[in-house]
Design an enzyme around this catalytic site. Structure first.
Site, PDB file in Angstrom:
ATOM      1  N   LYS A  31      72.508 -52.094  87.101  1.00  0.00           N
ATOM      2  CA  LYS A  31      71.293 -52.399  86.356  1.00  0.00           C
ATOM      3  C   LYS A  31      70.123 -52.398  87.323  1.00  0.00           C
ATOM      4  O   LYS A  31      70.066 -53.210  88.245  1.00  0.00           O
ATOM      5  CB  LYS A  31      71.382 -53.740  85.640  1.00  0.00           C
ATOM      6  CG  LYS A  31      70.180 -53.967  84.734  1.00  0.00           C
ATOM      7  CD  LYS A  31      70.189 -55.307  84.066  1.00  0.00           C
ATOM      8  CE  LYS A  31      69.052 -55.378  83.062  1.00  0.00           C
ATOM      9  NZ  LYS A  31      67.746 -54.940  83.638  1.00  0.00           N
ATOM     10  N   ASP A  33      65.986 -52.605  88.268  1.00  0.00           N
ATOM     11  CA  ASP A  33      64.831 -53.400  87.867  1.00  0.00           C
ATOM     12  C   ASP A  33      63.597 -52.504  87.870  1.00  0.00           C
ATOM     13  O   ASP A  33      62.896 -52.391  88.876  1.00  0.00           O
ATOM     14  CB  ASP A  33      64.659 -54.559  88.860  1.00  0.00           C
ATOM     15  CG  ASP A  33      63.837 -55.694  88.281  1.00  0.00           C
ATOM     16  OD1 ASP A  33      63.479 -55.622  87.102  1.00  0.00           O
ATOM     17  OD2 ASP A  33      63.562 -56.651  89.022  1.00  0.00           O
ATOM     18  N   GLU A 176      70.372 -56.485  90.624  1.00  0.00           N
ATOM     19  CA  GLU A 176      70.205 -57.351  89.457  1.00  0.00           C
ATOM     20  C   GLU A 176      71.493 -57.598  88.687  1.00  0.00           C
ATOM     21  O   GLU A 176      71.680 -58.660  88.105  1.00  0.00           O
ATOM     22  CB  GLU A 176      69.150 -56.742  88.530  1.00  0.00           C
ATOM     23  CG  GLU A 176      68.699 -57.661  87.427  1.00  0.00           C
ATOM     24  CD  GLU A 176      67.566 -57.084  86.611  1.00  0.00           C
ATOM     25  OE1 GLU A 176      67.147 -57.738  85.646  1.00  0.00           O
ATOM     26  OE2 GLU A 176      67.095 -55.980  86.927  1.00  0.00           O
TER      27      GLU A 176
END
Length: 317
Positions: A31, A33, A176
């Site tokens: 994931k 950011d 993340e």
């Protein structure tokens, strides 16, 4: 030139890792950011980038224009625009200096040299024809077969199974978290689906700022706390007061935005009992970290993470 279909991005649902007994039915991606973008490549050498809201953000990222000539066929791809820090991690604060420059080509060109953007490609939703009814596993194969890897764009691998290991690797790397995607899932435009699950190392939520409380002492004229809410059943429900997490610069920026959005009436469906509260138009979106929620849905121990200028209030309903 092919008229490409306009496709709203599919959204992930916050959650936890799938059970180990079924994790071989899921793929895991890092994931990042950044700013979500749907990439439109009509096959004539041009490229159009649209944010999650649907707005055209192409001029803000001139270094990504070369992707149009890297693929000589009509395509619509799903992606995340990021800016890397010195350790190669996506850094939203760095990317913020690039966002909002779609109306200033000269400034966007200057900033592209200072804070270069990178496009993370992770799904193909159109290649000569629509792919949204194909399973995720097939779409990923088609995407990877395009070999789109360059100075300003890449197609990182997705790992099937080994979810706990993938999550721990992102923790160690200071990233993340991960997104788990069911291999058989179809692409659901505009839907926040349980077929995609985002697992973060801290709990976060996008909120709408509806008011603030002035600070005291050296914070006079600046926000001491923000009053935030979430849209629920057509109403803006109060979710709590956030009083920590800003730098001095962020607090000053927020003060200007709040003063420009001042209104007399409370925008929440029920007026929170907060002394000295001032109200604003519910148009600012921010991301908040928190520990858990109360039974009433209020955020416990919230801390401000960042403004989300890439999102409008309607984007988080």
């Amino acid at each position: 030139m092919v008229a490409l279909p306009q496709i709203a991005p599919m959204l992930a649902t916050p959650g936890s890792l799938p059970p180990e007994t079924v994790e071989d039915r899921w793929a895991f991606e890092v994931k990042h950011d950044g700013q979500r973008a749907i990439v439109y490549l009509p096959g004539d050498g041009t490229v159009t980038l649209r944010a999650r809201s649907g707005s055209d953000i192409t001029p803000a990222y001139p270094e990504l224009a070369g992707l149009g000539s890297a693929l000589g066929r009509p395509a619509v791809l799903d992606s995340e625009i990021v800016a890397f820090d010195s350790e190669g991690r996506s850094d939203f604060e760095r990317l913020q200096s690039r966002m909002g420059l779609a109306g200033s080509a000269a400034k966007a060109a200057r900033m592209a040299k200072i804070v270069p953007a990178h496009l993370i490609l992770f799904d193909a939703v159109y290649l000569d024809h629509s792919l949204i009814r194909l399973p995720y596993a097939d779409r990923r194969t088609l995407l990877e077969d395009l070999h789109l890897n360059g100075a300003h764009w890449s197609t990182p691998a997705a790992v099937v199974g080994h979810g706990a290991r993938a999550l721990e690797m992102t923790r160690t790397a200071g990233l993340e978290g991960v997104i788990a995607k069911r291999l058989t899932s179809l692409y659901e435009p505009g839907v926040r689906s349980r077929a995609w699950i985002k697992i973060r190392h801290v709990l976060t939520v996008d909120v709408i700022v509806g008011g603030w409380v002035p600070g005291r002492g050296r914070l006079t004229g600046l926000p001491g706390a923000l009053l935030v809410g979430e849209w629920r059943e057509g109403a803006l429900r109060y979710a709590g007061s956030v009083g920590t997490g800003w730098s001095d610069t962020e607090r000053t920026i927020l003060a200007a935005l709040l003063q420009a959005a001042a209104i007399d009436a409370c925008p929440f469906d029920e007026v929170p009992e907060v002394a000295g509260a001032r109200w604003v138009l519910p148009r600012l979106v921010g991301e908040v970290r928190y520990a858990t929620r109360t039974r009433a849905g209020r955020l416990r121990h919230p801390s401000w993470h960042r403004l989300r200028p890439d999102l409008a209030p309607d984007d988080i309903t």
